[in-house]
Design an enzyme around this catalytic site. Sequence first.
Site, PDB file in Angstrom:
ATOM      1  N   CYS B  73       0.857  -1.197   0.000  1.00  0.00           N
ATOM      2  CA  CYS B  73       0.000   0.000   0.000  1.00  0.00           C
ATOM      3  C   CYS B  73       0.889   1.241   0.000  1.00  0.00           C
ATOM      4  O   CYS B  73       0.639   2.212  -0.713  1.00  0.00           O
ATOM      5  CB  CYS B  73      -0.888   0.026   1.230  1.00  0.00           C
ATOM      6  SG  CYS B  73      -1.841  -1.465   1.522  1.00  0.00           S
ATOM      7  N   HIS B  77       0.759   4.917  -1.822  1.00  0.00           N
ATOM      8  CA  HIS B  77       0.144   5.929  -0.953  1.00  0.00           C
ATOM      9  C   HIS B  77       1.120   6.569   0.026  1.00  0.00           C
ATOM     10  O   HIS B  77       0.753   7.537   0.686  1.00  0.00           O
ATOM     11  CB  HIS B  77      -1.014   5.302  -0.160  1.00  0.00           C
ATOM     12  CG  HIS B  77      -2.132   4.788  -1.013  1.00  0.00           C
ATOM     13  ND1 HIS B  77      -2.979   5.614  -1.706  1.00  0.00           N
ATOM     14  CD2 HIS B  77      -2.547   3.525  -1.288  1.00  0.00           C
ATOM     15  CE1 HIS B  77      -3.869   4.886  -2.376  1.00  0.00           C
ATOM     16  NE2 HIS B  77      -3.626   3.610  -2.141  1.00  0.00           N
ATOM     17  N   CYS B 174     -35.194   0.433  11.243  1.00  0.00           N
ATOM     18  CA  CYS B 174     -34.080   1.006  12.005  1.00  0.00           C
ATOM     19  C   CYS B 174     -34.551   2.240  12.763  1.00  0.00           C
ATOM     20  O   CYS B 174     -34.216   2.452  13.933  1.00  0.00           O
ATOM     21  CB  CYS B 174     -32.945   1.408  11.081  1.00  0.00           C
ATOM     22  SG  CYS B 174     -32.448   0.167   9.877  1.00  0.00           S
ATOM     23  N   CYS B 177     -36.152   2.320  16.451  1.00  0.00           N
ATOM     24  CA  CYS B 177     -35.290   2.361  17.632  1.00  0.00           C
ATOM     25  C   CYS B 177     -34.391   3.596  17.607  1.00  0.00           C
ATOM     26  O   CYS B 177     -34.313   4.335  18.574  1.00  0.00           O
ATOM     27  CB  CYS B 177     -34.397   1.116  17.694  1.00  0.00           C
ATOM     28  SG  CYS B 177     -35.253  -0.384  18.206  1.00  0.00           S
ATOM     29  N   HIS B 178     -33.684   3.805  16.496  1.00  0.00           N
ATOM     30  CA  HIS B 178     -32.545   4.726  16.503  1.00  0.00           C
ATOM     31  C   HIS B 178     -32.904   6.188  16.262  1.00  0.00           C
ATOM     32  O   HIS B 178     -32.073   7.065  16.499  1.00  0.00           O
ATOM     33  CB  HIS B 178     -31.484   4.233  15.522  1.00  0.00           C
ATOM     34  CG  HIS B 178     -30.959   2.867  15.890  1.00  0.00           C
ATOM     35  ND1 HIS B 178     -30.183   2.651  17.010  1.00  0.00           N
ATOM     36  CD2 HIS B 178     -31.148   1.646  15.327  1.00  0.00           C
ATOM     37  CE1 HIS B 178     -29.897   1.356  17.084  1.00  0.00           C
ATOM     38  NE2 HIS B 178     -30.480   0.730  16.088  1.00  0.00           N
ATOM     39  N   CYS B 219     -28.309  -6.447  13.702  1.00  0.00           N
ATOM     40  CA  CYS B 219     -29.579  -5.774  13.951  1.00  0.00           C
ATOM     41  C   CYS B 219     -30.695  -6.442  13.144  1.00  0.00           C
ATOM     42  O   CYS B 219     -31.800  -6.620  13.636  1.00  0.00           O
ATOM     43  CB  CYS B 219     -29.492  -4.290  13.574  1.00  0.00           C
ATOM     44  SG  CYS B 219     -29.234  -3.197  14.992  1.00  0.00           S
TER      45      CYS B 219
END
Lengths: 105, 258
Positions: B73, B77, B174, B177-178, B219
């Site tokens: 990498c 980079h 989702c 709840c959130h 979830c």
Amino acid sequence: MAALINVPSKARRGEIIEIRTLTSHIMETGFRHTADGTLVPRDIITGFVCRYNGAEIFRADLFPAIAANPYLSFFTVAKESGKFEFEWIGDNGYSSTASASITVG
Amino acid sequence: MISWRAIAAILLVTGPALLAGEIPPDARRSGYAFMGPDTRAMQDDDTANPGMLFVLDGEQLWKKTTGAADKACADCHGDARSSMKGIAARYPAFDKALGRPVTLDQRINLCRADHQQATPLPYESRDLLALSAFVGHQSRGIPITAGDDPQVKPFVDQGRALFMQREGQLNLACTNCHDDNFGKRLAGAPITQGQPTGYPLYRLEWQTLGSIERRLRSCMTGVRAQAYDYGSPELVALQLYLMSRARGLPMETPAVRP
């Protein structure tokens, strides 16, 4: 394996210092089964030793109920400048070492 | 007396900025704010945060050559501390060649295929998590801006639709709840706002680092729905929407969560 060591770089003579160590390990208990029913073999760290300028100051035995990536914290008295050496040994010939130095003034 | 025109003007001003059920920017809180003091202390201390073990591994992988091209990498980079700073805060990002947004995990694997001629790393494998944790760590403290690119707008909208969509045998979205119930408890655990500030993060329950996709899939299993596959367009869209929803919150990678 990667390890994270927290030792104060400087301390006064006679001071009580905390040493904290964290190391990478899956700590597979040997009690779990895969979806097809085969037992996942135990693979844990079984022992830890810390030496301060060659003298053993702390030792621990580890068991299957200990979580992955074990974190150990303990105390010692800073007596002299030098080196702390850490060693973890475990199942399947596992061995890992790390070290840290301290200046005692 | 207030004229109807004035009321209409107020509605026009506040209406489009705030969609129903959404959390206004100044009320957005990271999952960190919902944790106990012990877990916070674990995240804050880099020698106690187990996620940092993966960051260390990622740093080694960054410098290691791999694949038929025998490149690391770092060969393209350079020093990640400068070249990767802020990158994770704007991912998932649009990929022109593919014409769709890609996640950081997918970007790493695209780089491996195109430039290193190496095999892709499997989702949730230690090496992929380590690399994305290392890259993500370079953005720690930088505010999230993912989703700002106009090209990803349709995918943010798709993610929002999925977030609002009820699913599974429990028939929950989702948002139920959130958006509507954060700060309350589900069994013993606090319900957070679901702000993805610290991925990949170390979950004590998992005893390892995990991606946001693993979290989303948990979830979905929780509401008894069929979870989308790793890397599926739906999970990418959801991730993109969640990041745009967390706009302005600082990155915490690698976070620690209970």
